[in-house]
Write an enzyme that holds these catalytic residues in place. Sequence first.
Site, short mmCIF file in Angstrom:
data_model
loop_
_atom_site.label_atom_id
_atom_site.label_comp_id
_atom_site.label_asym_id
_atom_site.label_seq_id
_atom_site.Cartn_x
_atom_site.Cartn_y
_atom_site.Cartn_z
CB CYS A 159 -0.93 0.05 1.20
SG CYS A 159 -1.49 1.70 1.75
CB CYS A 196 0.92 1.40 4.16
SG CYS A 196 -1.03 0.91 4.17
#
Length: 450
Positions: free
Chosen positions: A28, A31
Amino acid sequence: MNLDAEAFLRLVTTTRDPWFIKFYAPWCGHCQAMAPAWSELGREMKGSLNIGEVNCEVEKRLCRDVNLRGYPTILFFQGGERVEYDGLRGLGDLVAYARKAVNSGVNEVDLVEFEEMEKAGMEVAFIYFYDQATTSEDFAALERITLPLIGHAPLLKTSSDLMAKRFRVTTWPRLIVVRDGKPSYYLALSPKDMRDTNKVLDWMKSVWLPIVPELSAANSHEIMHGKTVVLGILSRNRPNDFGTAKAELKKAAMEFMDQRQMEEKNEKQELRDRKQLRIEEAEDRDDERALRAAKNMRINVEKKKEVGFAWVDGVFWERWVRSTYGVNVNEVGERIIINDEDTKRYWDITLDGAPIRPSRSAILDTLKAVIADPPKIQSKSSTNRLYSVFYRLRAGFGRHPVLSTFGGIVFIVVAAVYGKGLMRRRGAGGFFKLDGKEGLLGGNTGTKAD
């Protein structure tokens, strides 16, 4: 600290210890971008708050059980309860939230302590007034609503007679919110109503913003949608002008609130007088049927569209403010915009045609002209013409489902034809972006999923 399913159960689920946990996936992008800030948060809060993270590619069942909506998702856990963090993800924002989470209990205050908190800059606080008859069940219900308040407003409790005198509290238990020194009261018919945590929390969410909050990507939807909003475009780079403009905006907000309350009170009284007159007329005629009808009349004041007040940092959000409202605060100074997000319309001039300056009288006079039916000042569109037509139709047809559906179909057809023509003229272009600062009203800032 990396948590697997066993550690999560042992350290989080079965204890009352507070935990701030990030659920993420290694692939991600969001993230990866926030990873340095999360690591620094762990160092900053060491010894004060447990900071953890869960790799959802490894702990798939745990993440499925938590019912995540996207990555990263950040949750605060304590005592079997949890609340999702939905603020910005810079280190300063995370640290500010974490520090408030550490002190998220219901603290006791007296009048001196409360006034010191006000002097320190507290804009909003919930206060629970209790006496010797308040039960442990009442306090337990109070504790259950602390988590959702983290990052919004403190929840305090008091048995102080001086506090009760200041806020004119005469019955206990009683819950109030104080915003910029102005109290509002939660209406509960009995102590049992005070224990209905869902209803109490719904009320809290409706009043937990300051009277004049700062508009940000995190709260823009809450502030702007469904309301007519008086928006101050200000600059912190000019401290004196900034302070004066904020003060004038707040004075206008307080005065408008008082005016609207008085209007509603007068309308209710007028309806009561009208009902009483019909009752007396029916009694004079000895008309039982008319008397029953008169007594069954309801005192319902027509609900007006809500008006809110806010301010935005016109320097930090310079490109969004300029592209939406045509204002460059660095060049023209502080300005007031009156915005209606439902119809994508805004007003930026007074009845005299001058720009709206941040003064109480200019704001109130212009606002009165804008909320008149019809408005006495011509509006401008904050979107392109086609979408402006759509939003106006939606606002007009909103209460008529059949017309709304028909209007939607017509709009889709027209939009398709318009879009084809636009593509032929412009080529296969994309959409206009503002370097990530455009997220105030539905842009990409703060997205949860990759």
